[in-house]
Design a protein around this motif. Sequence first.
Motif, PDB file in Angstrom:
ATOM      1  N   SER A 133      42.011  40.862  43.019  1.00  0.00           N
ATOM      2  CA  SER A 133      41.611  39.559  43.572  1.00  0.00           C
ATOM      3  C   SER A 133      41.451  39.605  45.086  1.00  0.00           C
ATOM      4  O   SER A 133      40.990  38.640  45.695  1.00  0.00           O
ATOM      5  CB  SER A 133      42.645  38.497  43.212  1.00  0.00           C
ATOM      6  OG  SER A 133      43.906  38.792  43.811  1.00  0.00           O
ATOM      7  N   HIS A 134      41.858  40.732  45.687  1.00  0.00           N
ATOM      8  CA  HIS A 134      41.798  40.906  47.154  1.00  0.00           C
ATOM      9  C   HIS A 134      42.596  39.828  47.880  1.00  0.00           C
ATOM     10  O   HIS A 134      42.161  39.290  48.901  1.00  0.00           O
ATOM     11  CB  HIS A 134      40.344  40.909  47.650  1.00  0.00           C
ATOM     12  CG  HIS A 134      39.494  41.972  47.043  1.00  0.00           C
ATOM     13  ND1 HIS A 134      39.679  43.305  47.314  1.00  0.00           N
ATOM     14  CD2 HIS A 134      38.463  41.896  46.152  1.00  0.00           C
ATOM     15  CE1 HIS A 134      38.787  44.018  46.632  1.00  0.00           C
ATOM     16  NE2 HIS A 134      38.054  43.192  45.917  1.00  0.00           N
ATOM     17  N   SER A 135      43.763  39.530  47.330  1.00  0.00           N
ATOM     18  CA  SER A 135      44.589  38.491  47.938  1.00  0.00           C
ATOM     19  C   SER A 135      46.067  38.792  47.711  1.00  0.00           C
ATOM     20  O   SER A 135      46.436  39.574  46.832  1.00  0.00           O
ATOM     21  CB  SER A 135      44.241  37.117  47.369  1.00  0.00           C
ATOM     22  OG  SER A 135      44.480  37.084  45.966  1.00  0.00           O
ATOM     23  N   ARG A 136      46.917  38.154  48.509  1.00  0.00           N
ATOM     24  CA  ARG A 136      48.358  38.328  48.394  1.00  0.00           C
ATOM     25  C   ARG A 136      48.880  37.559  47.181  1.00  0.00           C
ATOM     26  O   ARG A 136      48.467  36.426  46.924  1.00  0.00           O
ATOM     27  CB  ARG A 136      49.049  37.834  49.665  1.00  0.00           C
ATOM     28  CG  ARG A 136      50.556  37.959  49.643  1.00  0.00           C
ATOM     29  CD  ARG A 136      51.166  37.552  50.967  1.00  0.00           C
ATOM     30  NE  ARG A 136      50.844  38.535  52.016  1.00  0.00           N
ATOM     31  CZ  ARG A 136      51.211  38.387  53.288  1.00  0.00           C
ATOM     32  NH1 ARG A 136      51.867  37.309  53.687  1.00  0.00           N
ATOM     33  NH2 ARG A 136      50.905  39.318  54.172  1.00  0.00           N
ATOM     34  N   LEU A 137      49.794  38.196  46.445  1.00  0.00           N
ATOM     35  CA  LEU A 137      50.420  37.540  45.311  1.00  0.00           C
ATOM     36  C   LEU A 137      51.495  36.562  45.783  1.00  0.00           C
ATOM     37  O   LEU A 137      51.979  36.650  46.911  1.00  0.00           O
ATOM     38  CB  LEU A 137      51.046  38.587  44.375  1.00  0.00           C
ATOM     39  CG  LEU A 137      50.075  39.597  43.757  1.00  0.00           C
ATOM     40  CD1 LEU A 137      50.854  40.633  42.950  1.00  0.00           C
ATOM     41  CD2 LEU A 137      49.056  38.900  42.864  1.00  0.00           C
ATOM     42  N   ASP A 138      51.861  35.666  44.906  1.00  0.00           N
ATOM     43  CA  ASP A 138      52.895  34.689  45.246  1.00  0.00           C
ATOM     44  C   ASP A 138      54.297  35.297  45.213  1.00  0.00           C
ATOM     45  O   ASP A 138      55.213  34.797  45.858  1.00  0.00           O
ATOM     46  CB  ASP A 138      52.850  33.498  44.273  1.00  0.00           C
ATOM     47  CG  ASP A 138      51.569  32.680  44.432  1.00  0.00           C
ATOM     48  OD1 ASP A 138      51.022  32.666  45.557  1.00  0.00           O
ATOM     49  OD2 ASP A 138      51.124  32.078  43.433  1.00  0.00           O
TER      50      ASP A 138
END
Length: 303
Positions: A133-138
Amino acid sequence: MININVEEINELAKEDAKKVIELAENYYQNLLVDVAEKIDNLNVKILLISGPSSAGKTTTSFRLQEELKKHNIASHVLNMDDFFIDMDKIPLREDGEPDIESINALDVECIKKCLGEILDKNETKTPQFDFVSHSRLDTWVDCKLTGNEVIIMEGIHAHNPSIIDGLNSERIYKLYLDCDSKFFIKGEDTLSSREIRLLRRMVRDERDRGVDYLESIDMWDDVCNGEDKNILPYKSSANYVIDTVFSYELLLFKFVTENKFKAYKANKVIAKYLEIFENCGVINEDLVPDNSLLREFIGELSL
């Protein structure tokens, strides 16, 4: 830096190739022992490993973990890639593409906060980055040090001063890897550091990533430009530099690549390697130890 006489290595390899390999591997191992002893004696808590592409950072990180165990020092690896910011927030290059090799592609404040908490209270929480997703996970990961333990962080920006600005430098040790030794054939210097590392990268990426040799060559200028900007300026700040050139590696890479390279002999870069190989003997890859740094490039021993 060591000057390596290829003709001399050829003769030694004819007599006893295993001995040539053993001497080179022992030299590298002794450097790791020296680093581990310094980390132990200096009461280091954070080890930062940097260096240019194909200098052997991955293998050296793993081998150092093993060596530290012999000194009763456990280690935890923090992946610098987990500190990427979301792709849509990364600054753009002049061509409009995200500049993922820039220090600004990382959450520098988060890195500094995590390292600072490790130094101050032996624990922190670290982010996780999802490359799909090219994003930081929660979800964040707990990292706790108990007893005689160190954190290892490896990456191209590991020596950028901004990630440790204001932290206790006495507990931080910076290790830099490069290919500084020179190969000489008929008294002439044959390959630069970057040409050695390009050869390694071509072999690895063709085998592991399906990247054609010519594609690796085409990308190399951009790789080197990134090194000039993000890595090399901080080499002088390192506490210790390991030269990861192995005296026998040209003979090994001749064995691994020469026949494949012949299909690309029209390319001037590959033509230079082929010309050099004409003056090299060969060392069979089966003789290279399973844990050798060069296995990072030629692959695991096939059964």
